[in-house]
Design a protein around this motif. Structure first.
Motif, PDB file in Angstrom:
ATOM      1  N   LEU B 190       0.732  -1.182   0.080  1.00  0.00           N
ATOM      2  CA  LEU B 190      -0.044  -0.064  -0.090  1.00  0.00           C
ATOM      3  C   LEU B 190       1.089   1.195   0.039  1.00  0.00           C
ATOM      4  N   VAL B 205       0.205  -3.679  -5.807  1.00  0.00           N
ATOM      5  CA  VAL B 205       0.339  -2.345  -5.272  1.00  0.00           C
ATOM      6  C   VAL B 205      -1.003  -1.688  -5.390  1.00  0.00           C
ATOM      7  N   ARG B 206      -1.417  -1.055  -4.171  1.00  0.00           N
ATOM      8  CA  ARG B 206      -2.518   0.021  -4.583  1.00  0.00           C
ATOM      9  C   ARG B 206      -1.930   1.487  -3.611  1.00  0.00           C
ATOM     10  N   LYS B 207      -2.327   2.200  -4.362  1.00  0.00           N
ATOM     11  CA  LYS B 207      -1.734   3.802  -4.219  1.00  0.00           C
ATOM     12  C   LYS B 207      -2.829   4.419  -3.599  1.00  0.00           C
TER      13      LYS B 207
END
Lengths: 257, 257
Positions: B190, B205-207
């Protein structure tokens, strides 16, 4: 003309043309396109294809073209979109051509982080006032701004033309703060407190829940574990592992769900 | 049986049945449904209609029914969904039945705020380790955890079975931290740093971009201003103000865009 310059009235204060009633999902994607476009501009590119821009923003290109068609932007076949012009159009639609004044309420750790978040200033926002209800916090200076008591909200909101309120208080205080922001004329609220706010019609609230992002990642962790554990445990519950598609970041949003 | 209990193997460690390959948009909405369901449970409700749950989660009910059908949950006509069972199903799919260990890298203001965020612990996550590259930060105690040097990441990630890494560093350090997390076996990240990360396939992946939420609110401020200024300026650019619909929170996401 495939990409019309917006309005053409930026020199006339107060003369704001009406904006189209864009789908909420389109509005939510425009900032992503804008960020990708700024990256293209920084890399020295004058034009970008819909596929290139879609890929950089993490959406499929048909969705991107549909979104931008709402702004009257269709690009040029074989050339793509004019980067500088599209930035201008999106910034116009998002109302970023004027720097909006933001009031931040609650200067605990999260409030401190938000007050110092460089991303706001470079993206069209100005933190204009900081508030807290704790007398021991009042008077503290953060990034050049002095923390004021929440009781001064109405007076300062008017003086600073506050358009957006950010709530970074504990959940128990958030509704009362929202009421005070609304009473002071603020019509857009970004809520970081883990609770649902009740506001009158005409006031927009967006809620940021930091745990939700972790829960979405948790799904992918869970899924990866279920796939890698299959050889040892065999298929269970009648479900079979689907081939490929381990990486979620490349998964396109299902259309029409 | 309209709502099947998941798996039934929770007593068998390592026996994780394969999960369906849900649309990413559905995965993103499951945490919202879960939060709304917990509210229903706290209010003492045993069942909830699809309309009631959809409204609480801010989606339309057709979309909700479609999402839940992916989990094998169809509710009971005239009764709705069993709240406790649906909570169990969603928590199972999201992998929240085991508390996932999270490593947080970067303990500036944002890192401090995240380390103390009560929402993580109550939602299935345990902040298991804190890291920073700044020697003056190392050794600091935050919420009972001692900040470790980023050089110790590999060793501690293995010892604590870290599944998820949270990056709260400045943008310049984020890619290097991501590389170290991946090298240490972390497969979900994250990212709070304002930059795009490059990771190998199989790593999610998270943004989180805090400015994007403000930009979405800015659109609504801009739109409200354009409507209220119309009587003075008249319609411009051939666009006319649309009646009603000022409040964005009630706007349904356009289906199929």
């Amino acid at each position: 003309m495939s990409q019309q310059r917006p309005g053409g009235q930026s020199g006339q204060p107060g003369a704001v043309p009406a904006l189209p009633d864009l789908p909420e999902a389109t509005v939510a994607r425009l900032p992503e396109y804008l960020r990708a476009l700024h990256n293209q501009a920084e890399a020295g590119h004058d034009t970008v294809s819909s596929e290139g821009l879609a890929s950089a923003a993490g959406v499929n290109s048909a969705k991107l073209r549909k979104d931008l068609s709402h702004l009257g932007s269709y690009g040029t076949r074989g050339v793509g979109y004019d980067v500088a012009l599209l930035i201008e159009q999106i910034e116009y639609v998002l109302g970023l051509t004027q720097r909006r004044a933001v009031a931040l309420v609650g200067v605990g750790n999260l409030g401190h982080a938000l007050a110092g978040y460089a991303g706001f200033a470079t993206r069209g926002f100005r933190i204009a006032a900081l508030f807290d209800a704790d007398p021991s916090r009042v008077g503290e200076r953060i990034n050049g701004l002095v923390v004021r008591h929440i009781e001064d909200l109405t007076e300062i909101a008017a003086a600073e033309s506050i358009a957006i309120g950010v709530i970074a208080t504990p959940a128990g205080a958030a509704q009362s703060v929202a009421d005070q922001l609304v009473a002071a004329g603020v019509t857009s609220i970004l809520n970081f407190a883990p609770c649902v706010l009740s506001v009158p019609e005409g006031v927009d609230v967006r809620k940021v829940d930091l745990a939700i992002e972790l829960q979405i990642l948790s799904f992918h962790e869970h899924r990866k574990a279920s796939l890698t554990s299959l050889p040892a445990t065999g298929p269970a519950g009648g479900l079979t592992a689907l081939p490929g598609g381990l990486s979620a970041t490349g998964t396109e949003e299902a259309v029409g769900t």
